[in-house]
Scaffold this motif. Structure first.
Motif, PDB file in Angstrom:
ATOM      1  N   GLY A  22      30.703  40.258  46.887  1.00 16.35           N
ATOM      2  CA  GLY A  22      31.324  40.074  48.636  1.00 16.35           C
ATOM      3  C   GLY A  22      32.594  39.644  48.955  1.00 16.35           C
ATOM      4  O   GLY A  22      33.643  39.905  48.311  1.00 16.35           O
ATOM      5  N   CYS A  23      32.696  38.840  49.710  1.00 17.81           N
ATOM      6  CA  CYS A  23      33.743  38.163  50.468  1.00 17.81           C
ATOM      7  C   CYS A  23      33.588  36.688  50.708  1.00 17.81           C
ATOM      8  O   CYS A  23      32.712  36.441  51.492  1.00 17.81           O
ATOM      9  N   LEU A  24      34.554  36.048  50.316  1.00 15.70           N
ATOM     10  CA  LEU A  24      34.401  34.575  50.437  1.00 15.70           C
ATOM     11  C   LEU A  24      35.857  33.964  51.393  1.00 15.70           C
ATOM     12  O   LEU A  24      36.794  34.568  51.141  1.00 15.70           O
ATOM     13  N   LEU A  25      35.568  33.226  52.111  1.00 14.86           N
ATOM     14  CA  LEU A  25      36.570  32.732  52.889  1.00 14.86           C
ATOM     15  C   LEU A  25      36.733  31.020  52.579  1.00 14.86           C
ATOM     16  O   LEU A  25      35.837  30.360  52.639  1.00 14.86           O
ATOM     17  N   ILE A  26      37.847  30.623  52.359  1.00 15.33           N
ATOM     18  CA  ILE A  26      37.983  29.210  52.254  1.00 15.33           C
ATOM     19  C   ILE A  26      37.328  28.590  53.500  1.00 15.33           C
ATOM     20  O   ILE A  26      37.753  28.855  54.326  1.00 15.33           O
ATOM     21  N   LYS A  27      36.967  27.403  53.052  1.00 25.54           N
ATOM     22  CA  LYS A  27      36.198  26.494  54.134  1.00 25.54           C
ATOM     23  C   LYS A  27      37.270  26.308  55.395  1.00 25.54           C
ATOM     24  O   LYS A  27      36.631  26.416  56.407  1.00 25.54           O
ATOM     25  N   PRO A  28      38.455  25.825  55.292  1.00 23.68           N
ATOM     26  CA  PRO A  28      39.195  25.817  56.576  1.00 23.68           C
ATOM     27  C   PRO A  28      39.140  26.994  57.338  1.00 23.68           C
ATOM     28  O   PRO A  28      39.391  26.590  58.555  1.00 23.68           O
ATOM     29  N   ALA A 103      48.141  24.421  53.905  1.00 25.62           N
ATOM     30  CA  ALA A 103      47.802  25.377  52.982  1.00 25.62           C
ATOM     31  C   ALA A 103      47.319  26.971  53.796  1.00 25.62           C
ATOM     32  O   ALA A 103      46.906  26.917  54.735  1.00 25.62           O
ATOM     33  N   PRO A 104      47.668  27.994  53.011  1.00 25.37           N
ATOM     34  CA  PRO A 104      47.153  29.371  53.531  1.00 25.37           C
ATOM     35  C   PRO A 104      45.841  29.329  53.515  1.00 25.37           C
ATOM     36  O   PRO A 104      45.024  28.637  52.497  1.00 25.37           O
ATOM     37  N   PHE A 105      45.228  30.418  54.381  1.00 21.58           N
ATOM     38  CA  PHE A 105      43.789  30.564  54.456  1.00 21.58           C
ATOM     39  C   PHE A 105      43.560  31.279  53.198  1.00 21.58           C
ATOM     40  O   PHE A 105      44.395  32.326  52.911  1.00 21.58           O
ATOM     41  N   VAL A 106      42.561  31.465  52.470  1.00 20.33           N
ATOM     42  CA  VAL A 106      42.256  32.403  51.451  1.00 20.33           C
ATOM     43  C   VAL A 106      40.974  33.225  51.789  1.00 20.33           C
ATOM     44  O   VAL A 106      40.022  32.624  51.997  1.00 20.33           O
ATOM     45  N   ILE A 107      41.040  34.567  51.484  1.00 21.81           N
ATOM     46  CA  ILE A 107      39.979  35.459  51.736  1.00 21.81           C
ATOM     47  C   ILE A 107      39.823  36.055  50.018  1.00 21.81           C
ATOM     48  O   ILE A 107      40.814  36.568  49.569  1.00 21.81           O
ATOM     49  N   VAL A 108      38.733  35.869  49.690  1.00 23.74           N
ATOM     50  CA  VAL A 108      38.286  36.153  48.219  1.00 23.74           C
ATOM     51  C   VAL A 108      37.461  37.620  48.150  1.00 23.74           C
ATOM     52  O   VAL A 108      36.582  37.651  48.883  1.00 23.74           O
ATOM     53  N   MET A 109      38.091  38.637  47.981  1.00 24.38           N
ATOM     54  CA  MET A 109      37.431  39.995  47.734  1.00 24.38           C
ATOM     55  C   MET A 109      36.883  40.324  46.546  1.00 24.38           C
ATOM     56  O   MET A 109      37.446  40.428  45.632  1.00 24.38           O
ATOM     57  N   GLY A 110      35.802  40.768  46.496  1.00 26.46           N
ATOM     58  CA  GLY A 110      35.014  41.013  45.415  1.00 26.46           C
ATOM     59  C   GLY A 110      34.817  42.417  45.224  1.00 26.46           C
ATOM     60  O   GLY A 110      35.654  43.328  45.788  1.00 26.46           O
ATOM     61  N   GLN A 111      33.720  42.797  44.164  1.00 29.54           N
ATOM     62  CA  GLN A 111      33.404  44.211  44.024  1.00 29.54           C
ATOM     63  C   GLN A 111      33.119  45.153  45.064  1.00 29.54           C
ATOM     64  O   GLN A 111      33.533  46.526  44.985  1.00 29.54           O
ATOM     65  N   THR A 112      32.962  44.841  46.168  1.00 24.38           N
ATOM     66  CA  THR A 112      32.660  45.771  47.364  1.00 24.38           C
ATOM     67  C   THR A 112      33.878  46.205  47.799  1.00 24.38           C
ATOM     68  O   THR A 112      34.039  47.093  48.604  1.00 24.38           O
ATOM     69  N   PHE A 113      34.814  45.338  47.535  1.00 20.80           N
ATOM     70  CA  PHE A 113      36.385  46.115  47.840  1.00 20.80           C
ATOM     71  C   PHE A 113      36.892  46.696  46.720  1.00 20.80           C
ATOM     72  O   PHE A 113      37.461  47.713  46.725  1.00 20.80           O
ATOM     73  N   LEU A 114      36.749  46.181  45.338  1.00 23.70           N
ATOM     74  CA  LEU A 114      37.365  46.638  44.336  1.00 23.70           C
ATOM     75  C   LEU A 114      36.748  47.996  43.923  1.00 23.70           C
ATOM     76  O   LEU A 114      37.793  48.773  43.413  1.00 23.70           O
ATOM     77  N   THR A 115      35.602  48.313  44.362  1.00 27.18           N
ATOM     78  CA  THR A 115      35.130  49.683  43.945  1.00 27.18           C
ATOM     79  C   THR A 115      35.903  50.833  44.465  1.00 27.18           C
ATOM     80  O   THR A 115      35.643  52.106  44.250  1.00 27.18           O
ATOM     81  N   GLN A 116      36.617  50.435  45.448  1.00 31.57           N
ATOM     82  CA  GLN A 116      37.327  51.471  46.251  1.00 31.57           C
ATOM     83  C   GLN A 116      38.600  52.145  45.835  1.00 31.57           C
ATOM     84  O   GLN A 116      38.943  53.054  46.257  1.00 31.57           O
ATOM     85  N   GLY A 117      39.156  51.400  44.594  1.00 35.24           N
ATOM     86  CA  GLY A 117      39.964  51.924  44.001  1.00 35.24           C
ATOM     87  C   GLY A 117      40.381  51.455  42.608  1.00 35.24           C
ATOM     88  O   GLY A 117      39.557  50.920  42.179  1.00 35.24           O
ATOM     89  N   SER A 118      41.715  51.406  42.253  1.00 37.21           N
ATOM     90  CA  SER A 118      42.101  50.957  41.056  1.00 37.21           C
ATOM     91  C   SER A 118      43.221  49.938  41.080  1.00 37.21           C
ATOM     92  O   SER A 118      44.209  50.074  42.030  1.00 37.21           O
ATOM     93  N   LEU A 119      43.036  48.604  40.643  1.00 32.09           N
ATOM     94  CA  LEU A 119      43.828  47.671  40.687  1.00 32.09           C
ATOM     95  C   LEU A 119      44.809  47.624  39.021  1.00 32.09           C
ATOM     96  O   LEU A 119      44.175  47.756  38.169  1.00 32.09           O
TER      97      LEU A 119
END
Length: 133
Positions: A22-28, A103-119
Motif C-alpha cells: 500500500g502507501c505509508l505516510l511519515i508520521k509527521p 525534514a520533508p514529508f515522505v510518502i512510501v509507495m508500494g506495489q499497488t503503485f508499482l504494478t502500473q508500470g516499469s521502474l
C-alpha cells in the motif's frame, strides 16, 4: 510557536518500496493531515504528481517529454481501493532525518503503485524513470 513550526511548507518526497503493497505516510505528515481535520486511514485513493529534479546548476535532470505543461510536473501515479484491494494508507515512523521540523514529508509507495508500470534506475547517472504501461 510550536503550532507555527508545524504549519510551515515542506517538500514531499515519494519513495518506491517493492516490499510494500500500500502507501505509508511519515508520521509527521500523517499528524499534519489529522491536525487539519483529515483521516488518512480512510483515504480511498492517493495520487502523486512527480516533479522534475534539479541538478546542482538548477537545470532540469529529466529527459521526459511532458504532455502536461504545468511547471515541474512530469507525470502522475495513483492507486486506490477501488482498483486494487491491497491498497491501504498507514503511518510510519522513520528516523531518516536529524531535524523533524524541517525534514520533508515522505510518502512510501508500494506495489499497488508499482504494478502500473516499469521502474528503471540508472545508478551511474543518478536518474530514475517510471514508465506507465
Amino acid at each position: 510557536a510550536a503550532g507555527r513550526a508545524s504549519s510551515k511548507t515542506r517538500d514531499i518526497v515519494a519513495v518506491f518500496d517493492s516490499g510494500l503493497t500500500g502507501c505509508l505516510l511519515i508520521k509527521p505528515f500523517w499528524d499534519r493531515l489529522v491536525a487539519e481535520g483529515l483521516d488518512p486511514s480512510s483515504f480511498a485513493s492517493v495520487e502523486i504528481w512527480v516533479k522534475t529534479a534539479k541538478d546542482e546548476k538548477g537545470q532540469s535532470r529529466s529527459q521526459t517529454r511532458r504532455k502536461d505543461k504545468s511547471p515541474g510536473r512530469t507525470a502522475s501515479i495513483s492507486s486506490s481501493s477501488s482498483t486494487n484491494r491491497l491498497f491501504y494508507v498507514e503511518p510510519i515512523s522513520l528516523d531518516w532525518f536529524d531535524d523533524e521540523e524541517t525534514a520533508p514529508f515522505v510518502i512510501v509507495m508500494g506495489q499497488t503503485f508499482l504494478t502500473q508500470g516499469s521502474l528503471t534506475v540508472d545508478i551511474e547517472d543518478r536518474r530514475a524513470a517510471f514508465q506507465v504501461v
